[in-house]
Design a protein around this motif. Structure first.
Motif, short mmCIF file in Angstrom:
data_model
loop_
_atom_site.label_atom_id
_atom_site.label_comp_id
_atom_site.label_asym_id
_atom_site.label_seq_id
_atom_site.Cartn_x
_atom_site.Cartn_y
_atom_site.Cartn_z
N GLY A 108 -41.62 -19.64 20.64
CA GLY A 108 -40.38 -19.70 19.87
C GLY A 108 -40.43 -18.82 18.63
N TYR A 109 -41.59 -18.20 18.37
CA TYR A 109 -41.73 -17.31 17.22
C TYR A 109 -41.86 -15.85 17.66
N THR A 110 -42.51 -15.66 18.82
CA THR A 110 -42.67 -14.28 19.30
C THR A 110 -41.36 -13.82 19.95
N ASP A 111 -41.21 -12.51 20.08
CA ASP A 111 -39.95 -11.96 20.60
C ASP A 111 -39.62 -12.50 21.99
N GLY A 112 -40.60 -12.48 22.89
CA GLY A 112 -40.35 -12.89 24.28
C GLY A 112 -39.91 -14.34 24.38
N THR A 113 -40.62 -15.23 23.70
CA THR A 113 -40.29 -16.65 23.80
C THR A 113 -39.00 -16.97 23.04
N GLN A 114 -38.79 -16.26 21.94
CA GLN A 114 -37.56 -16.47 21.18
C GLN A 114 -36.34 -16.07 22.01
N GLU A 115 -36.44 -14.93 22.68
CA GLU A 115 -35.37 -14.47 23.55
C GLU A 115 -35.09 -15.46 24.66
N MET A 116 -36.17 -15.98 25.27
CA MET A 116 -35.99 -16.92 26.37
C MET A 116 -35.27 -18.18 25.90
N LEU A 117 -35.66 -18.70 24.74
CA LEU A 117 -34.99 -19.89 24.21
C LEU A 117 -33.54 -19.58 23.84
N GLU A 118 -33.32 -18.39 23.31
CA GLU A 118 -31.98 -17.97 22.93
C GLU A 118 -31.07 -17.86 24.16
N GLN A 549 -41.39 -0.07 4.33
CA GLN A 549 -40.46 -0.01 3.20
C GLN A 549 -39.60 -1.27 3.16
N GLU A 550 -39.24 -1.68 1.97
CA GLU A 550 -38.35 -2.82 1.79
C GLU A 550 -37.11 -2.65 2.69
N GLY A 551 -36.77 -3.67 3.44
CA GLY A 551 -35.60 -3.61 4.32
C GLY A 551 -35.91 -3.11 5.71
N ASP A 552 -37.12 -2.67 5.96
CA ASP A 552 -37.47 -2.21 7.31
C ASP A 552 -37.45 -3.37 8.30
N GLU A 553 -36.95 -3.05 9.50
CA GLU A 553 -37.15 -3.98 10.61
C GLU A 553 -38.50 -3.64 11.24
N VAL A 554 -39.41 -4.60 11.18
CA VAL A 554 -40.78 -4.33 11.64
C VAL A 554 -41.00 -4.99 13.01
N THR A 555 -41.40 -4.17 13.98
CA THR A 555 -41.84 -4.73 15.25
C THR A 555 -43.36 -4.64 15.28
N LEU A 556 -43.99 -5.79 15.41
CA LEU A 556 -45.45 -5.84 15.38
C LEU A 556 -45.96 -6.23 16.77
N THR A 557 -46.69 -5.31 17.39
CA THR A 557 -47.25 -5.56 18.71
C THR A 557 -48.75 -5.77 18.58
N GLN A 585 -56.94 -10.60 26.28
CA GLN A 585 -56.22 -9.63 27.13
C GLN A 585 -54.71 -9.80 27.11
N ASP A 586 -54.20 -10.64 26.23
CA ASP A 586 -52.76 -10.82 26.16
C ASP A 586 -52.17 -9.93 25.06
N THR A 587 -50.89 -9.61 25.21
CA THR A 587 -50.16 -8.83 24.20
C THR A 587 -48.93 -9.62 23.80
N ARG A 588 -48.70 -9.74 22.52
CA ARG A 588 -47.50 -10.44 22.03
C ARG A 588 -46.82 -9.59 20.98
N GLU A 589 -45.52 -9.80 20.84
CA GLU A 589 -44.76 -8.97 19.93
C GLU A 589 -43.86 -9.84 19.07
N VAL A 590 -43.66 -9.42 17.82
CA VAL A 590 -42.75 -10.15 16.95
C VAL A 590 -41.95 -9.14 16.13
N THR A 591 -40.69 -9.44 15.88
CA THR A 591 -39.85 -8.53 15.09
C THR A 591 -39.27 -9.28 13.91
#
Ligand code: CUK
Ligand code: CUA
Length: 624
Positions: A108-118, A549-557, A585-591
């Motif tokens: 529910g915090y990472t992009d993939g799980t957040q999208e699925m719940l959404e 930079q302040e205001g950047d949308e950060v995608t962290l993989t 061996q897992d990869t997770r992403e958050v924005t």
């Protein structure tokens, strides 16, 4: 007070009066307060202590370092999660977040799980009741677990390779999905019962006219998780189970009165169990005999529907005593067992006879009188049924064939009653829902624990009790109490050899980009967006620091490049509401948006090595 009066359960308008309740030492009210009776009558109680094995000497001890023989999958009710419990030890092995969010795993915090719940409706909670394992040839194949959301009309799927929720379907046209099962023997569909009657479509028209409300039965494809078709019926659907041959889905139902209050819902003496003829419904859909609502074919299965008038009705209505609760189909698929709830009986439907008739005279194979408040039934595979008695606070064991031989309402088939503590809902024995149950252990999921545990404030745990049943020849024996956080409803058990959980991620199973140490870096992807890639290993991140930079949308993989099992790293970013786990061996992403200039220490939340505390990176947010 006659015995039958007791069946009123204190429901308004029924025969048992307030004075009778006061005599029993409880306040008047609905089921919850009637529960109080049981401690005085059926419940008994072994002075609040745990029972110790005696008699058969059955031991549920699993020595340190040893494994349990069975996986138990527990629904978590309105906690929204599932729990995995080892049987027979009753140790909780893990939790699987499904409809909730979970900060330990980052679900529910990472992009993939957040999208699925959404995409699955965007709710922050759900109420799961009925976990079901996928089947091949009537046996568990270890692929998936499906579970309903009673609160929001959803069905979720858990991948049993990774013990992770991988799909949530928000089923159109349905407000609540209560009963949920897979179609045996090969999981052709996941089936769900819409419990709450609402207008179809529920778009604000007809809100004041309950005559136009409807209850739906749904079939969801187990692979795509897309809704295939729905059937509208009279009354409220409750629980569902299927025969073993892929033809029948049997649903209990209440409120054939189609009322909107409890007095109205319980007015008549009879309700109708519904038998859905799956191939006949598929034929109706194929023939175009449906109305499309919100993109879903809805077939008319009400009693007056033309589709129920021909030689092969799509839904058969079988009158039963009012407000039955559960339906469970026995291991060889001969009978469906419908627990009476308000009636002290279990109604056995003969599924073969059902093909030719829906006349109760011909399809009711037996109706033993088992005790007060029967809710659910389970099986040992050796000819015995075990039914939970909510009001009596007991598990009752009875002989299936003896019940067929006996007269309706006879207590003769009863073999034994075991007190439980207190007020059981579901009851489940090992692999009881397969064609070949294993017997040995049974769990009674009791709603109330009262004084069975140390006091922990007014919200008390449930009490899941482990009972030894052997192969059905021995006496039942209460072996362990197990507190459970609110609120499990049902559980299902699979032998450990049927589940093949991976200990390290196979990156081929995931679409996300795998990051290597060389990939670690910051890439500006737009005027105000950056993509940060970094690995994790003991005990460092791929980047000791990075600047945005302040205001950047950060995608962290983040990829955990460890190849060793059990070395999990966490990625926690203070003051950004971010924390998630990355397993080997897992990869997770958050924005997220870097709104506030400053320095933020990213740290690892899993204690991964002696230098775990030093495992740090630094996000520097420069002022705009
Ligand atoms: S239900 Cu809860 S005790 Cu939702 Cu299966 Cu019967
Ligand atoms: Cu990595 Cu702690």
């Amino acid at each position: 007070t006659t015995e039958d009066d007791d069946l009123s359960l204190g429901l308004p308008g029924l025969s048992l009066g307030r004075r009778d309740f006061m005599k029993a030492g409880v306040a008047a009210g609905a089921m919850g307060s009637v529960a109080g009776c049981s401690a005085l009558t059926g419940g008994g109680g072994s002075a609040g202590s745990q029972s110790t094995p005696s008699g058969s000497g059955a031991s549920h001890t699993v020595e340190p370092g040893e494994h349990d023989e069975y996986y138990g999958f527990w629904s978590g009710g309105h906690s929204g999660e599932l729990r995995v419990v080892g049987i027979p030890s009753m140790r909780e092995l893990t939790r699987i977040p499904v409809f909730n969010t979970d900060c330990a795993s980052g679900y529910g915090y990472t992009d993939g799980t957040q999208e699925m719940l959404e995409e699955g409706g965007g709710y922050s909670w759900g109420d799961n009741h009925h976990p079901n394992l996928s089947e091949t040839d009537g046996d568990y194949d270890g692929e998936y677990l499906y579970v309903n959301d009673k609160a929001n009309g959803r069905i979720a799927r858990v991948n049993l390779t990774y013990f992770e929720t991988d799909a949530i379907t928000d089923v159109p046209n349905m407000q609540a999905i209560h009963g949920c099962t897979v179609l045996s023997p090969d999981t052709k569909y996941v089936l769900g019962n819409g419990e709450f009657r609402v207008p179809l479509p529920n778009d604000g028209t007809d809100v004041k006219n309950p005559d136009n409300y409807t209850s739906l039965f749904v079939a969801v494809d187990p692979e795509s998780m897309e809704t295939q078709w729905q059937v509208k019926v009279d009354g409220n659907l409750d629980i569902v189970d299927t025969g073993k041959e892929g033809r029948w889905a049997i649903s209990s139902a209440y409120n054939s009165e189609e009322a909107t209050d409890i007095q109205g819902m319980t007015k008549d003496d009879r309700d109708n169990v519904k038998a859905f003829d799956i191939p006949a419904i598929e034929q109706a859909v194929e023939n175009g005999n449906y109305e499309e609502v919100n993109g879903i074919p809805v077939v008319d299965g009400t009693q007056d529907s033309p589709l129920n008038k021909g030689d092969r009705p799509i839904v058969k209505y079988i009158p039963t005593p009012k407000s039955p609760h559960c339906v469970e189909v026995g291991p060889n698929g001969d009978y469906a067992f419908i627990a009476g709830k308000l009636s002290p009986t279990v109604t056995m439907l003969d599924l073969d006879a059902l093909a030719d008739s829906s006349d109760p005279e011909e399809v009711v194979a037996g109706r033993p009188r088992v005790g007060l408040g029967p809710l659910h039934t389970t099986f040992d595979g050796n000819g015995h049924a075990y039914t939970s008695l909510f009001i009596d606070s007991q598990a009752v064991k009875w002989d299936i064939e003896a019940a067929v031989e006996a007269e309706e309402g006879s207590e003769d088939p009863i073999i034994e009653k075991q007190d439980v503590h207190y007020n059981p809902g579901h009851i489940q024995a090992l692999e009881a829902m397969t064609t070949d149950p294993d017997g040995e252990w049974l769990v009674s999921l009791n709603k109330l624990s009262k004084d069975r545990f140390l006091p922990v404030g007014p919200i008390m745990p449930d009490n899941d009790q482990l009972i030894h049943i052997g192969q059905g020849e021995e006496e039942m024996e209460l072996v362990a109490d197990h507190p459970a956080y609110p609120e499990p409803h049902d559980c299902v058990f699979a032998h450990k050899d049927k589940i093949d959980a991976k200990k390290v991620y196979d990156k081929d199973d995931y679409e996300e980009t795998y990051i290597t140490e060389e990939d670690s870096g910051v890439e500006r992807t737009g005027e105000s967006s950056v993509h940060v890639k970094m690995t994790t290993k003991r005990s460092e991140y791929g980047l000791p620091d990075f600047t945005v930079q302040e205001g950047d949308e950060v995608t962290l993989t983040t990829t955990n490049i460890e190849g060793v099992q059990d070395i999990i790293h966490g990625v926690a970013i203070p003051e950004h509401d971010i924390n998630y786990a990355v397993a080997p061996q897992d990869t997770r992403e958050v924005t997220f948006t870097a709104d506030d200039p400053g320095v933020y220490w990213i740290y690892c939340t899993f204690f991964c090595s002696a230098l775990h505390l030093e495992m740090r990176s630094r996000m520097i947010v420069e002022p705009a």
